[in-house]
Design a protein around this motif. Structure first.
Motif, mmCIF file in Angstrom:
data_model
loop_
_atom_site.group_PDB
_atom_site.id
_atom_site.type_symbol
_atom_site.label_atom_id
_atom_site.label_comp_id
_atom_site.label_asym_id
_atom_site.label_seq_id
_atom_site.Cartn_x
_atom_site.Cartn_y
_atom_site.Cartn_z
ATOM 1 N N LYS A 144 0.832 -1.194 0.000
ATOM 2 C CA LYS A 144 0.000 0.000 0.000
ATOM 3 C C LYS A 144 0.864 1.240 0.000
ATOM 4 O O LYS A 144 2.026 1.212 0.419
ATOM 5 C CB LYS A 144 -0.980 -0.025 1.176
ATOM 6 N N VAL A 201 -0.805 4.445 -14.271
ATOM 7 C CA VAL A 201 0.097 5.219 -13.408
ATOM 8 C C VAL A 201 -0.564 5.476 -12.056
ATOM 9 O O VAL A 201 0.116 5.701 -11.051
ATOM 10 C CB VAL A 201 0.543 6.530 -14.108
ATOM 11 N N HIS A 212 15.381 11.264 -1.324
ATOM 12 C CA HIS A 212 15.063 12.166 -2.439
ATOM 13 C C HIS A 212 16.295 12.911 -2.969
ATOM 14 O O HIS A 212 16.154 13.840 -3.746
ATOM 15 C CB HIS A 212 13.978 13.190 -2.074
ATOM 16 N N SER A 256 4.357 22.957 -7.414
ATOM 17 C CA SER A 256 4.334 21.863 -8.370
ATOM 18 C C SER A 256 5.401 22.140 -9.415
ATOM 19 O O SER A 256 5.937 23.243 -9.472
ATOM 20 C CB SER A 256 2.938 21.789 -8.997
ATOM 21 N N ARG A 266 11.031 10.680 -9.520
ATOM 22 C CA ARG A 266 10.186 10.883 -8.338
ATOM 23 C C ARG A 266 10.318 9.676 -7.429
ATOM 24 O O ARG A 266 10.420 8.548 -7.904
ATOM 25 C CB ARG A 266 8.729 11.096 -8.748
ATOM 26 N N ILE A 267 10.264 9.921 -6.139
ATOM 27 C CA ILE A 267 10.399 8.839 -5.171
ATOM 28 C C ILE A 267 9.086 8.693 -4.421
ATOM 29 O O ILE A 267 8.555 9.659 -3.887
ATOM 30 C CB ILE A 267 11.550 9.097 -4.179
ATOM 31 N N ARG A 268 8.555 7.499 -4.454
ATOM 32 C CA ARG A 268 7.327 7.229 -3.726
ATOM 33 C C ARG A 268 7.638 6.233 -2.611
ATOM 34 O O ARG A 268 8.675 5.577 -2.644
ATOM 35 C CB ARG A 268 6.267 6.688 -4.674
ATOM 36 N N HIS A 269 6.744 6.136 -1.665
ATOM 37 C CA HIS A 269 7.016 5.289 -0.505
ATOM 38 C C HIS A 269 5.856 4.332 -0.287
ATOM 39 O O HIS A 269 4.703 4.753 -0.265
ATOM 40 C CB HIS A 269 7.241 6.154 0.737
ATOM 41 N N TYR A 270 6.195 3.066 -0.169
ATOM 42 C CA TYR A 270 5.163 2.038 -0.019
ATOM 43 C C TYR A 270 5.406 1.227 1.241
ATOM 44 O O TYR A 270 6.509 1.197 1.775
ATOM 45 C CB TYR A 270 5.150 1.098 -1.227
ATOM 46 N N PHE A 311 10.746 4.012 -3.231
ATOM 47 C CA PHE A 311 10.656 3.602 -4.623
ATOM 48 C C PHE A 311 10.948 4.746 -5.600
ATOM 49 O O PHE A 311 10.034 5.460 -5.998
ATOM 50 C CB PHE A 311 9.243 3.054 -4.861
ATOM 51 N N MET A 360 11.556 6.373 -9.187
ATOM 52 C CA MET A 360 11.194 6.020 -10.567
ATOM 53 C C MET A 360 11.558 7.130 -11.536
ATOM 54 O O MET A 360 11.242 8.292 -11.300
ATOM 55 C CB MET A 360 9.692 5.753 -10.667
ATOM 56 N N TYR A 401 4.732 4.130 -16.740
ATOM 57 C CA TYR A 401 5.520 4.380 -15.535
ATOM 58 C C TYR A 401 5.496 5.840 -15.094
ATOM 59 O O TYR A 401 6.230 6.224 -14.187
ATOM 60 C CB TYR A 401 6.958 3.917 -15.768
ATOM 61 N N GLY A 402 4.681 6.652 -15.734
ATOM 62 C CA GLY A 402 4.588 8.053 -15.318
ATOM 63 C C GLY A 402 5.897 8.805 -15.476
ATOM 64 O O GLY A 402 6.203 9.703 -14.700
ATOM 65 N N ARG A 414 6.887 10.632 -18.080
ATOM 66 C CA ARG A 414 6.866 11.837 -18.921
ATOM 67 C C ARG A 414 6.011 12.919 -18.298
ATOM 68 O O ARG A 414 4.907 12.670 -17.843
ATOM 69 C CB ARG A 414 6.317 11.486 -20.298
ATOM 70 N N GLU A 415 6.531 14.125 -18.285
ATOM 71 C CA GLU A 415 5.775 15.237 -17.716
ATOM 72 C C GLU A 415 5.841 16.429 -18.668
ATOM 73 O O GLU A 415 6.900 16.769 -19.173
ATOM 74 C CB GLU A 415 6.344 15.618 -16.348
#
Ligand code: SF4
Ligand code: SF4
Ligand code: SF4
Lengths: 312, 231
Positions: free
Chosen positions: A220, A303, B16, B45, B51-55, B68, B70, B117-118, B120-121
């Motif tokens: 999660k 995504v 980060h 923004s 980008r680093i996400r956390h799970y 994580f 990416m 995978y997100g 491109r911005e």
């Protein structure tokens, strides 16, 4: 997906334009209901082309850098977006030649050959529009052959209603036009119903586990790592509440399919024909616009898995 | 050559630093700037390539935080390239790096729809699409010392959770590590064949915790006294 209004207008208007033009050709070949006069055919054809041009122009509004839009014709071999643009551009001169051969009373074989080519190209262009979405493996709700089928059916349904209005205005026998329109609208309604049924079950899709590769346990999201929204949340984060979506689906069926059907009965009964035909067209186009909005709003890009969705 | 990154999920501490280093290098790099919107405002923004996400994996008490990072995976079968109508997006045959020609892009967003995978911005100020370049303007720079010809994010990472190298060479450090640690690509079912590989968190031996002994009379008096004394 974020529903961009320029794209909604573009697909609805150009779909109706391409539909109208191809059906106009059929009406011309078979002289349906007595057949349109030369001037009427030209006006109808130009109106269809106007819708297409209007749609194409509105589609450029969603480009962030429109000065490079001309380059969109260069990747014909791989990109459906490019193909759509190229086909629409080839459609234009062919349609003009067809209209010119009507105007100058060219030999029938010439007129019909070009009419046929134009109609085929219109079909291919709308198919390409659908394929722009259907070819994306990242969006389950779009990655189905029902998408180009829906685009075609709805484009032709709107076109057939416009043509019916034309037949009423031109005071032709409306019966064949009503029959054609009723058939196409029924097909469109059935295809749309299958589509809504189909996307309800998720089937085999990526999950947050395959997205992160952590497949041995529950995963999660703890934190997305950004303070405010990003391009990704703005473009793909849009979500429509299930209840609202169901309500809008009813609107699509009532406005887009049922109301035009009732109006066609009125036209058939010769009651306030013009008004009824106008309402049918308006309702049909409004229904198509709602349908298009929902098409975007219900699409969930993978995504979103990285932003915490368990599946898409 | 097939250049890409290896990211060690076991080691990444989620600081980060790679994202900051990426932004720093690329803001003035070949496809910079990376525009920020309201950087000091209420809704900050902007464009990031990394980008680093956390799970959280599994549930308490067996849970584990996984950080994580990416960026672009420089996929072998990159649909972002095939869908691009202008030819702005391309994959270099010589090293597999996927790039966006800023002079050709018309900002239609279509490629970002095609990327799972997100990566491109859209940069709203230039109106063009941007993404990780694998620091193409660093890794071939003859003016840099050899050991610095690596992506900015890799050089910066304080935990050494990132590696850069050629996956076509079976003896390269990245290939060996991926083999030894069972590195994987993300969302393989979509068949994009991402080049970047992730190393799974290791299963650590459980540290046994011994139950506290009861202790004698002395221990209970000590505990009683401890409770009385205010610290
Ligand atoms: S990660 Fe996305 S942007 Fe990068 S190559 Fe793959 S599909 Fe394209
Ligand atoms: S946004 Fe630019 S790079 Fe992406 S598909 Fe459109 S033209 Fe190509
Ligand atoms: S390789 Fe370069 S551009 Fe890509 S994430 Fe790392 S620092 Fe950013």
């Amino acid at each position: 997906m974020h529903p961009a209004f320029s794209v909604i207008f573009f697909t609805v208007a150009s779909g109706a334009g391409f539909g109208l033009f191809s059906l106009l050709f059929i009406a011309d070949v078979f002289k349906l209901g007595g057949g349109f006069s030369r001037e009427q055919l030209i006006i109808g054809g130009l109106m269809a082309m106007g819708l297409v041009v209007f749609g194409l122009l509105s589609s450029t509004f969603h480009l962030a850098n429109p000065k490079n839009a001309w380059r969109a014709f260069t990747r014909f071999r791989t990109s459906w977006l490019s193909r759509e643009g190229v086909f629409a551009m080839v459609f234009m001169p062919l349609a003009l030649i067809y209209l010119a051969s009507i105007w100058f009373d060219a030999p029938l074989w010439l007129r019909e050959t070009f009419g046929f080519l134009t109609a085929v190209l219109a079909w291919i262009t709308v198919f390409s529009t659908g394929m722009i979405y259907a070819c994306l493996k990242t969006i389950r709700q779009w990655n189905t052959p029902l998408v180009p089928a829906n685009y075609l059916a709805l484009g032709y349904a709107s076109g057939s209603l416009l043509l019916l209005l034309g037949a009423v205005v031109a005071e032709l026998d409306t019966t064949p036009y009503i029959a054609m329109s009723a058939l196409i609208i029924s097909i469109a309604a059935v295809l749309k119903a299958i589509y809504y049924f189909w996307i309800r079950s998720p089937g085999l899709t990526p999950t947050i586990n395959t997205a992160t590769g952590l497949t041995r346990a529950k995963v999660k999201l703890l934190d997305t790592g950004h303070t405010h929204g990003t391009f990704l949340t703005q473009e793909f984060g849009f979500q429509v509440a299930r209840q609202r979506a169901s309500l809008l689906k009813i609107v699509v069926f009532v406005l887009g399919f049922a109301l035009p059907g009732v109006m066609m009965v009125w036209v058939f009964d010769q009651q306030g024909q013009q008004m009824a035909a106008i309402v049918a067209v308006m309702a049909g186009l409004a229904g198509a616009a709602v349908e298009r909005w929902l098409f975007f709003a219900e699409a969930r890009h993978v995504v979103n898995l990285y932003h915490g969705a368990q599946r898409c | 050559m097939r250049l890409g990154l290896v990211i060690d999920l076991d080691v990444c501490v989620g600081c980060h630093a790679c994202a900051i280093a990426c932004k720093e290098w690329n803001a003035s790099g070949t496809i910079g700037p990376l525009s920020d919107y309201q950087p000091y405002g209420a809704e900050p923004s902007g464009v990031w390539f990394n980008r680093i996400r956390h799970y959280e994996m599994d549930e308490y008490p067996n849970n584990k935080t996984v950080n994580f990072p990416m960026s672009c995976m420089h996929c072998e079968d990159a649909d972002c390239v095939t869908v691009c109508p202008t030819g702005a997006s391309y994959k270099r045959p010589e090293d597999g790096i996927v790039l966006i020609d800023q002079d050709k892009c018309m900002g239609c967003n279509y490629c970002s729809w095609a990327c799972p995978y997100g990566a491109r911005e859209l940069d709203r100020s230039s109106g063009t699409m941007k993404k990780c370049t694998l620091c193409v303007d660093r890794i071939y720079d003859q003016d840099l010392p050899v050991e610095e010809r690596q992506p900015s994010c890799v050089l910066t990472c304080p935990a050494h959770a990132r590696m850069f190298g050629d996956f076509d060479d079976p003896d390269s450090a990245v290939s060996r590590t991926v083999r030894e640690r069972s590195g994987f690509g993300l969302m393989p079912e979509l068949n994009y064949n991402p080049t970047n590989r992730y190393l799974p968190p290791r299963s650590k031996p459980v540290i046994p915790v011994e139950p506290k002994s009861k202790g004698g009379l002395k221990e209970s008096i000590k505990q009683f006294a401890n409770k009385l004394v205010r610290r």
